[in-house]
Design a protein around this motif. Structure first.
Motif, PDB file in Angstrom:
ATOM      1  N   VAL A 138       0.842  -1.194   0.000  1.00 30.21           N
ATOM      2  CA  VAL A 138       0.000   0.000   0.000  1.00 30.21           C
ATOM      3  C   VAL A 138       0.879   1.246   0.000  1.00 30.21           C
ATOM      4  O   VAL A 138       1.807   1.361   0.805  1.00 30.21           O
ATOM      5  N   THR A 139       0.615   2.155  -0.918  1.00 30.86           N
ATOM      6  CA  THR A 139       1.321   3.433  -0.965  1.00 30.86           C
ATOM      7  C   THR A 139       0.325   4.550  -0.709  1.00 30.86           C
ATOM      8  O   THR A 139      -0.689   4.661  -1.405  1.00 30.86           O
ATOM      9  N   VAL A 140       0.591   5.356   0.308  1.00 31.24           N
ATOM     10  CA  VAL A 140      -0.204   6.553   0.565  1.00 31.24           C
ATOM     11  C   VAL A 140       0.531   7.709  -0.118  1.00 31.24           C
ATOM     12  O   VAL A 140       1.665   8.036   0.240  1.00 31.24           O
ATOM     13  N   LEU A 141      -0.106   8.299  -1.113  1.00 30.17           N
ATOM     14  CA  LEU A 141       0.548   9.279  -1.978  1.00 30.17           C
ATOM     15  C   LEU A 141      -0.145  10.637  -1.902  1.00 30.17           C
ATOM     16  O   LEU A 141      -1.311  10.770  -2.262  1.00 30.17           O
ATOM     17  N   SER A 142       0.573  11.655  -1.439  1.00 35.43           N
ATOM     18  CA  SER A 142       0.021  13.021  -1.484  1.00 35.43           C
ATOM     19  C   SER A 142       0.423  13.669  -2.807  1.00 35.43           C
ATOM     20  O   SER A 142       1.488  13.384  -3.358  1.00 35.43           O
ATOM     21  N   PHE A 143      -0.444  14.536  -3.324  1.00 39.69           N
ATOM     22  CA  PHE A 143      -0.157  15.189  -4.606  1.00 39.69           C
ATOM     23  C   PHE A 143      -0.948  16.482  -4.718  1.00 39.69           C
ATOM     24  O   PHE A 143      -1.868  16.748  -3.940  1.00 39.69           O
ATOM     25  N   GLY A 144      -0.584  17.283  -5.717  1.00 36.56           N
ATOM     26  CA  GLY A 144      -1.310  18.512  -5.997  1.00 36.56           C
ATOM     27  C   GLY A 144      -2.070  18.383  -7.304  1.00 36.56           C
ATOM     28  O   GLY A 144      -1.495  17.982  -8.323  1.00 36.56           O
ATOM     29  N   PHE A 145      -3.348  18.713  -7.284  1.00 35.76           N
ATOM     30  CA  PHE A 145      -4.164  18.622  -8.503  1.00 35.76           C
ATOM     31  C   PHE A 145      -3.613  19.514  -9.621  1.00 35.76           C
ATOM     32  O   PHE A 145      -3.759  19.193 -10.801  1.00 35.76           O
ATOM     33  N   LYS A 146      -2.966  20.628  -9.257  1.00 35.83           N
ATOM     34  CA  LYS A 146      -2.446  21.540 -10.272  1.00 35.83           C
ATOM     35  C   LYS A 146      -1.314  20.919 -11.081  1.00 35.83           C
ATOM     36  O   LYS A 146      -0.983  21.402 -12.163  1.00 35.83           O
TER      37      LYS A 146
END
Length: 288
Positions: free
Chosen positions: A168-176
């Motif tokens: 399992v990878t918890v990935l934060s990101f920016g929609f922009k």
């Protein structure tokens, strides 16, 4: 009783690193032992007079036409009255990642020395398919750093934690900056308080206490986390039952620096408390 690990998998997936890690953990390790000798080696370590109590043998596509003989070896072990404590560990990665690794190292694939790497990978995956199905532990290293692979092996074989074949990878990101192409589940946290509009917080990130406190100030973030955790507690066991090996949970906000990082960190630490599967965290856009 002696313990024997058969460490195998796709070329470029991390088998060499796995064997070195196991060696550091006290395993007697041998890479690329001829298949006809594996049975004899097992007989030796089952002898109570031998000093080897745990061993790991690296087996891969380099065994060539002898590889199918490993089936017979497994069958003989399974039929023995005195059972051998053996486990098959399969290291895998996506075709795209394997191709990238071969190109970066400029190594030739064992099955395509005179041809395309893609062809070799496809041939190897077909030949290794039965061994992957036989595996007790499958570790997908597509998104794992070397230290994360080492830590995962230590949890399984040193700390003896229960392990399911899911990473399992918890990935934060920016929609922009675009939605992650490999995300299986996406959660938009742009409804939470945004520290970006507070001048003193703008250059900080969700890894810092001041940002986390701001995002969580009205209790909505904590309530969201509780509901998200309950959803994943329901979903993940079903993914495991279906044989899924890789799950990427995307947590997105506008820029991927404050809110998404905060929630991703909270979720990661909450999942780690009870996880019996591999878990890692990645902040894709935190430096942008």
């Amino acid at each position: 009783m002696s313990k024997l690990l058969i460490v195998t998998g796709m070329s470029g997936a991390g088998k060499t690193i796995a064997l070195k890690t196991l060696e550091d953990m006290g395993y007697y390790c041998v890479d690329n032992m001829p298949i006809p000798l594996i049975g004899k080696f097992a007989d030796l370590i089952m002898d109570g007079n031998q000093q080897i109590t745990k061993a790991a043998l690296g087996v891969d596509i380099r065994s060539g036409k002898d590889l199918p003989l490993l089936r017979t070896v497994f069958e003989s072990w399974d039929k023995q009255e005195k059972k051998l404590d053996y486990h098959v560990v399969f290291l895998d990665a996506s075709d795209e990642v394997l191709l990238k690794r071969f190109k970066e190292t400029r190594r030739a694939h064992p099955l395509s020395k005179d041809g395309r790497v893609e062809t070799g990978i496809a041939m190897e995956r077909k030949k290794m398919g039965w061994l992957r199905k036989k595996a007790d532990v499958i570790i997908d290293t597509s998104h794992l750093l070397t230290r994360e692979l080492r830590a995962q092996l230590a949890e399984i074989f040193e700390k003896n934690q229960k392990y399911e074949n899911l990473q399992v990878t918890v990935l934060s990101f920016g929609f922009k900056y675009g939605i992650p192409e490999d995300a299986d589940l996406l959660f938009d946290v742009r409804f939470l308080p945004n520290p970006y509009y507070v001048e003193e917080f703008r250059q900080h990130t969700g890894l810092e206490e001041c940002i986390q406190s701001y995002v969580r100030r009205d209790g909505i973030a904590d309530e969201f986390l509780m509901k998200l955790y309950d959803l994943l507690a329901f979903l993940i066991p079903h993914y495991i039952d279906e044989g899924k090996n890789q799950l990427v949970i995307g947590i997105g906000c506008t820029g991927g620096k404050h809110r998404s990082v905060t929630i991703a960190e909270m979720l990661y630490h909450r999942l780690r408390e009870t996880a019996d599967y591999g878990i890692r965290i990645d902040h894709r856009d935190i430096e942008k």
